[in-house]
Scaffold this motif. Structure first.
Motif, mmCIF file in Angstrom:
data_model
loop_
_atom_site.group_PDB
_atom_site.id
_atom_site.type_symbol
_atom_site.label_atom_id
_atom_site.label_comp_id
_atom_site.label_asym_id
_atom_site.label_seq_id
_atom_site.Cartn_x
_atom_site.Cartn_y
_atom_site.Cartn_z
ATOM 1 N N THR A 1 43.404 -75.039 -75.294
ATOM 2 C CA THR A 1 42.462 -75.527 -74.276
ATOM 3 C C THR A 1 41.148 -75.818 -74.990
ATOM 4 O OG1 THR A 1 41.498 -73.375 -73.801
ATOM 5 C CG2 THR A 1 43.512 -73.969 -72.599
ATOM 6 N N ASP A 2 40.291 -76.591 -74.321
ATOM 7 C CA ASP A 2 39.009 -76.906 -74.963
ATOM 8 C C ASP A 2 38.131 -75.652 -75.071
ATOM 9 O OD1 ASP A 2 37.472 -78.980 -76.251
ATOM 10 O OD2 ASP A 2 36.043 -78.734 -74.607
ATOM 11 N N ALA A 3 38.444 -74.629 -74.238
ATOM 12 C CA ALA A 3 37.681 -73.375 -74.317
ATOM 13 C C ALA A 3 37.964 -72.634 -75.622
ATOM 14 C CB ALA A 3 38.015 -72.490 -73.125
ATOM 15 N N GLN A 4 39.029 -73.008 -76.312
ATOM 16 C CA GLN A 4 39.348 -72.366 -77.592
ATOM 17 C C GLN A 4 38.550 -72.975 -78.755
ATOM 18 O OE1 GLN A 4 43.820 -72.322 -76.269
ATOM 19 N NE2 GLN A 4 43.695 -71.220 -78.211
ATOM 20 N N ARG A 5 37.817 -74.002 -78.452
ATOM 21 C CA ARG A 5 37.025 -74.649 -79.491
ATOM 22 C C ARG A 5 35.757 -73.823 -79.734
ATOM 23 N NH1 ARG A 5 33.258 -78.554 -78.925
ATOM 24 N NH2 ARG A 5 33.835 -78.953 -76.747
ATOM 25 N N MET A 6 35.457 -73.530 -80.996
ATOM 26 C CA MET A 6 34.310 -72.675 -81.331
ATOM 27 C C MET A 6 33.230 -73.409 -82.119
ATOM 28 S SD MET A 6 36.428 -69.146 -81.885
ATOM 29 C CE MET A 6 35.362 -68.453 -83.046
ATOM 30 N N SER A 7 33.386 -74.723 -82.237
ATOM 31 C CA SER A 7 32.329 -75.515 -82.887
ATOM 32 C C SER A 7 32.238 -76.830 -82.139
ATOM 33 C CB SER A 7 32.698 -75.786 -84.354
ATOM 34 O OG SER A 7 33.679 -76.819 -84.434
ATOM 35 N N PRO A 8 31.148 -77.567 -82.348
ATOM 36 C CA PRO A 8 31.139 -78.935 -81.836
ATOM 37 C C PRO A 8 32.298 -79.702 -82.464
ATOM 38 C CG PRO A 8 28.965 -78.312 -82.652
ATOM 39 C CD PRO A 8 29.904 -77.226 -83.053
ATOM 40 N N VAL A 9 32.791 -80.714 -81.790
ATOM 41 C CA VAL A 9 33.839 -81.550 -82.384
ATOM 42 C C VAL A 9 33.240 -82.199 -83.643
ATOM 43 C CG1 VAL A 9 35.298 -83.579 -82.049
ATOM 44 C CG2 VAL A 9 34.929 -81.955 -80.161
ATOM 45 N N GLY A 10 33.906 -82.015 -84.770
ATOM 46 C CA GLY A 10 33.386 -82.532 -86.040
ATOM 47 C C GLY A 10 32.415 -81.576 -86.720
ATOM 48 N N GLY A 11 32.122 -80.450 -86.074
ATOM 49 C CA GLY A 11 31.163 -79.491 -86.667
ATOM 50 C C GLY A 11 31.841 -78.238 -87.177
ATOM 51 N N GLY A 12 33.125 -78.337 -87.484
ATOM 52 C CA GLY A 12 33.890 -77.142 -87.878
ATOM 53 C C GLY A 12 33.567 -76.620 -89.265
ATOM 54 N N PHE A 13 33.146 -77.523 -90.156
ATOM 55 C CA PHE A 13 32.931 -77.067 -91.533
ATOM 56 C C PHE A 13 31.777 -76.077 -91.604
ATOM 57 C CE2 PHE A 13 31.637 -77.414 -96.012
ATOM 58 C CZ PHE A 13 32.855 -77.151 -96.609
ATOM 59 N N ALA A 14 30.752 -76.313 -90.814
ATOM 60 C CA ALA A 14 29.597 -75.401 -90.819
ATOM 61 C C ALA A 14 30.021 -74.005 -90.349
ATOM 62 C CB ALA A 14 28.492 -75.952 -89.928
ATOM 63 N N VAL A 15 30.875 -73.952 -89.324
ATOM 64 C CA VAL A 15 31.325 -72.638 -88.846
ATOM 65 C C VAL A 15 32.240 -71.989 -89.888
ATOM 66 C CG1 VAL A 15 32.540 -71.405 -87.003
ATOM 67 C CG2 VAL A 15 31.082 -73.345 -86.443
ATOM 68 N N ALA A 16 33.052 -72.799 -90.556
ATOM 69 C CA ALA A 16 33.896 -72.262 -91.632
ATOM 70 C C ALA A 16 33.039 -71.665 -92.734
ATOM 71 C CB ALA A 16 34.800 -73.354 -92.194
ATOM 72 N N MET A 17 31.956 -72.338 -93.081
ATOM 73 C CA MET A 17 31.035 -71.807 -94.106
ATOM 74 C C MET A 17 30.386 -70.521 -93.611
ATOM 75 S SD MET A 17 31.054 -73.435 -96.936
ATOM 76 C CE MET A 17 32.808 -73.545 -96.698
ATOM 77 N N ALA A 18 30.023 -70.501 -92.337
ATOM 78 C CA ALA A 18 29.432 -69.289 -91.751
ATOM 79 C C ALA A 18 30.429 -68.139 -91.829
ATOM 80 C CB ALA A 18 29.009 -69.551 -90.313
ATOM 81 N N THR A 19 31.713 -68.453 -91.644
ATOM 82 C CA THR A 19 32.755 -67.423 -91.734
ATOM 83 C C THR A 19 32.774 -66.819 -93.131
ATOM 84 O OG1 THR A 19 34.058 -68.800 -90.249
ATOM 85 C CG2 THR A 19 35.187 -66.960 -91.295
ATOM 86 N N LEU A 20 32.673 -67.687 -94.133
ATOM 87 C CA LEU A 20 32.756 -67.194 -95.512
ATOM 88 C C LEU A 20 31.479 -66.464 -95.929
ATOM 89 C CD1 LEU A 20 34.573 -70.268 -97.107
ATOM 90 C CD2 LEU A 20 35.572 -68.116 -96.345
ATOM 91 N N MET A 21 30.369 -66.774 -95.265
ATOM 92 C CA MET A 21 29.101 -66.140 -95.626
ATOM 93 C C MET A 21 28.870 -64.822 -94.883
ATOM 94 S SD MET A 21 27.538 -67.983 -97.825
ATOM 95 C CE MET A 21 25.805 -67.521 -97.721
ATOM 96 N N ILE A 22 29.669 -64.571 -93.850
ATOM 97 C CA ILE A 22 29.319 -63.492 -92.936
ATOM 98 C C ILE A 22 29.313 -62.128 -93.617
ATOM 99 C CG2 ILE A 22 31.506 -62.699 -91.916
ATOM 100 C CD1 ILE A 22 29.986 -63.666 -89.222
ATOM 101 N N GLU A 23 30.216 -61.980 -94.566
ATOM 102 C CA GLU A 23 30.279 -60.701 -95.266
ATOM 103 C C GLU A 23 29.743 -60.879 -96.678
ATOM 104 O OE1 GLU A 23 32.796 -57.570 -94.473
ATOM 105 O OE2 GLU A 23 31.442 -57.889 -92.801
ATOM 106 N N ARG A 24 28.495 -61.258 -96.775
ATOM 107 C CA ARG A 24 27.941 -61.480 -98.116
ATOM 108 C C ARG A 24 27.825 -60.189 -98.886
ATOM 109 N NH1 ARG A 24 22.804 -65.080 -98.522
ATOM 110 N NH2 ARG A 24 23.183 -64.701 -100.719
ATOM 111 N N TYR A 25 27.510 -59.126 -98.194
ATOM 112 C CA TYR A 25 27.315 -57.862 -98.885
ATOM 113 C C TYR A 25 28.468 -56.940 -98.545
ATOM 114 C CZ TYR A 25 22.905 -60.198 -98.607
ATOM 115 O OH TYR A 25 21.935 -61.151 -98.648
#
Lengths: 364, 401
Positions: free
Chosen positions: B220-244
């Motif tokens: 469903t569209d409710a499963q979308r967690m980024s703007p359409v086309g804005g997924g890479f930024a959230v993917a980067m945020a995922t990889l940065m979340i546990e920096r320490y």
């Protein structure tokens, strides 16, 4: 124990680097390579004027009362500048031994003169290829020293030397008056270190300590000098890392900066790793002064800093290609210093074995 | 004692009290299914004792503390061999991202608490056969389908997908724009029709990673967690979340003391191995390297304590520690000669040299291959040029396959 530098320590690091940046000159250092017995007087006057000779001595003897952390930071700045006089590290080593084991009169007469830079001291422990032989051949008896020591840093110029000697079958630390010693200059690849073979023919000397306490103090002094030298090596290695990085960012080949090629950029990234490990071990070791783990920490700093400096010297020249091997480019100043510092304060065999003996209780 | 020392002491005491039930010795000989069941009970015990979601907001079931307490607890926990591995990815990346980017807050809160209690597990569906290090090169596509989306494609190296209830996924929603710009981020129900999970047996014999296939999976569209086309930024945020994260100067392999213990029992040419120069050199060099990493970590912790950003040198940990663990493990096997041929595929990596050796390559590839880490150091820390990238700025569907 590892620390974050406090404001005062950071100020020392910044200021010493700033002063040396302003006063050091590559061409002046290059000339010294081809002369025997000369050192960079401008550097040395700067060191004295900045109070670096007094840094780690108690205020009662004209010192500034600071510690190994501060001395290390100054050494790091000197290393980055391939400073042209060898008196700081060994001067501190000899002074610390006098402080630990000397009589009050000796302390009162010698230490203020070392703090003010008026007198110069060195350390002569090594014989053959052994940095600290279990029973040295140089002999001390009846207030005089006989025998010799090879390749003593600052040996051409120092006024006194802390000598590792045999006293009636026991190892001992004695302070020798070098004005009466025979100094034979060594033609070296790093001439401003003032290396000399020292000959002792009835040279007047003062016994500081002998027997087991002498070994313990000699190890501590050697470890202390190794930590200062490790900072100097790290400073040199870091300077080379930035030289390599800057060159790779500007020199172009095949239409792009050579730093864009992974063979070059990965090599530089590996250098960064070596420099940071050395720095981390230096900070830990300097902050561990006086702790039971000091020898281990010093050995770790010494091993990683030597590896960092040798490797950055090797790789930075390689990254520069042809220009890197010219006299004029001066990278060989670092290459030479990396090797001379690797030998001063004990070679790798010694530090590896000392570290493992400390870790396992098993001697080599 | 500083606050963090008090916290550490309390955490250690709790871990010690739990170790007989959940620690390394309690786990010996368990099948993976039994171990997972034990792990879920352990995770629940952590939740009840206040050691789950240590640095997460209390509103979602966390403890509201800082990174410092989290890293402190994880570092202490590491030495007990607790079964926390099944939740490492889940609580490390997907669930924190859910907290940040999921719009349905009530549903999110329910999922987060279930994950913290060990009842539900989330996986991270990033890597694909065509793109691991090159994440933005992924080919799994999500196409609009009525009010929702339809997912087709394949992911790979997905840790614990076989036990996961949900996953987060990056998929291509527009192949006509450059590769980073055509991606969108979703969550996906791993039990939905069309999702197939196939475990991959790794060289060491275990199968914690999987291939995951999506065959007309409806979102469903409710499963979308980024703007359409804005997924890479959230993917980067995922990889940065546990920096320490908690680091291990042993590269998640055996401690150096274990090598010394082994050397103590061995001889070479009738002399104790500990007197051999090669063995001594290896011990000394590894000690110096590990001491350096530990000093870097100690300083990073002190910086966090002082409210400062830890230095970039923390990025050296995995690179330096894992590859030297690999070599040290080889030497430990060598030292045993023919006696070193034994292999127990169920042995623990942190206490067995052969298990450490055979699993070491995974450590050098997963979560950033050595070569990618070197690129990051060169580019981000030292300011060296990016690699030549012929696909830069080129619409994805025009990049030669």
């Amino acid at each position: 124990m590892s620390i974050l530098y406090d404001d005062g320590q950071q100020a020392i690091a910044t200021e010493s680097r700033r002063v040396l940046d302003a006063r050091m000159d590559k061409d002046r250092l290059l000339k010294l390579l081809e002369q025997q017995g000369a050192w960079d007087d401008i550097f040395w006057k700067t060191a004295v004027e900045q109070g670096w000779t007094a840094l780690a001595l108690p205020e009662a003897y004209g010192g500034l009362g600071l510690g190994l952390v501060e001395l290390g930071l100054v050494a790091q700045a000197c290393g980055a500048a391939t400073a042209g006089a060898p008196f700081l590290t060994v001067g501190d080593g000899a002074a610390q031994a006098v402080l630990a084991a000397g009589g009050d009169d000796l302390k009162a007469s010698l230490l203020p003169a070392l703090a003010s830079g008026e007198k110069l001291a060195t350390v002569a422990f090594a014989e053959g290829n052994a940095p600290l032989p279990s029973l040295p051949e140089a002999r001390f008896a009846n207030g005089v020293l006989t025998g010799g020591k090879p390749g003593v840093v600052a040996g051409l110029r120092a006024d006194v030397a802390l000598v590792w000697a045999n006293h009636a079958g026991q190892p001992a630390l004695v302070l020798a008056d070098l004005t009466a010693a025979k100094r034979t200059a060594i033609d070296s690849f790093d001439n401003s270190r003032l290396y000399a073979d020292l000959g002792f023919d009835q040279v007047p000397a003062t016994l500081l300590v002998d027997g087991a306490p002498a070994l313990s103090l000699a190890q501590t002094i050697l470890a202390r000098m190794a930590v200062v030298t490790a900072h100097e090596q790290t400073g040199g290695a870091e300077a080379l890392l930035f030289i390599a990085r800057d060159y790779a960012n500007t020199r172009k080949a095949f239409g792009q900066p050579i730093g864009g090629f992974q063979s070059v950029k990965h090599r530089i990234a590996e250098l960064y790793g070596l420099v940071e490990l050395a720095r981390a071990n230096c900070i830990h070791a300097a902050a561990s002064d006086g702790s039971p783990d000091f020898l281990k920490a010093a050995a770790a700093a010494r091993l990683s800093a030597t590896e960092a400096y040798d490797t950055t010297a090797r790789d930075t020249v390689q990254i520069h290609g042809g220009i890197g091997v010219t006299w004029e480019a001066g990278l060989h100043l670092h290459m030479r210093r990396a090797r001379s510092l690797a030998i001063e304060q004990g070679n790798m065999f010694f530090w590896e074995d000392l570290l493992v003996s400390e870790l396992t209780g098993v001697a080599a | 004692m500083s606050d963090v020392d008090t916290y550490r002491a309390k955490a250690r005491a709790w871990l010690q009290s739990m170790a007989p039930i959940y620690g390394r010795d309690a786990r010996r000989g368990l099948s993976e299914v039994e171990d997972l069941a034990l792990a879920r009970r352990y995770q629940r015990a952590k939740f009840d004792a206040g050691y789950a979601g240590i640095n997460w907001p209390t509103a979602v079931g966390g403890q509201g503390l800082s990174h410092l307490e989290k890293v402190t607890f994880d570092t202490e926990e590491m030495s007990f061999g607790m079964p926390s591995v099944y939740f490492g990815i889940s609580l490390g990346m997907p669930v924190p991202i859910l907290i940040r980017f999921c719009e349905d807050k009530a549903w999110m809160r329910e999922r987060v608490i279930a994950a913290l209690k060990g009842e539900e597990i989330w996986c991270q569906l990033f890597s694909e056969p065509a793109g691991g290090s090159d994440l933005a090169g992924l080919r799994t596509r999500a196409e609009q389908d009525g009010n929702g989306w339809k997912l087709n494609g394949q992911k790979v190296w997905t840790s614990w997908a076989q036990y996961s209830d949900y996953g987060v996924i990056v998929a291509r929603t527009d192949p006509t724009v450059p590769k980073h710009k055509g991606l969108t981020y979703f969550w996906v129900d791993m039990r939905a029709p069309g999702v197939t999970v196939r475990p991959i047996k790794l060289a060491g014999g275990d199968s914690h990673v999987n291939e995951v296939f999506f065959d007309d999976v409806k979102l469903t569209d409710a499963q979308r967690m980024s703007p359409v086309g804005g997924g890479f930024a959230v993917a980067m945020a995922t990889l940065m979340i546990e920096r320490y994260v908690a680091t291990d100067s042993a590269g998640f392999g055996p401690p150096l003391d274990l090598f010394v213990d082994l050397a103590r029992t061995c001889s070479l040419y009738g002399r104790p191995a500990l007197e051999d120069a090669r063995i001594r050199s290896t011990i000394a060099r590894n000690y110096a390297m590990r001491a350096g990493l530990e000093s870097i970590t100690t300083r990073a912790m002190k910086m966090m304590q002082a409210g400062m950003e830890p230095g970039a040198e923390g990025s050296l940990n995995k690179l330096v520690a894992v590859r030297s663990r690999q070599k040290l493990s080889e030497m430990a096997i060598d030292l045993q000669g023919n006696l070193g041929l034994h292999f127990d595929p169920h042995a623990f990596v942190k206490e067995d040299w052969t298990a450490s050796w055979i699993n070491a390559p995974t450590g050098r590839i997963a979560g950033g291959a050595d070569e990618m880490l070197l690129n990051t150091i060169a580019e981000k820390i030292l300011g060296l040029p990016q690699d030549y990238r012929p696909d830069k700025g080129v619409p994805f569907n025009q990049i030669p396959a």
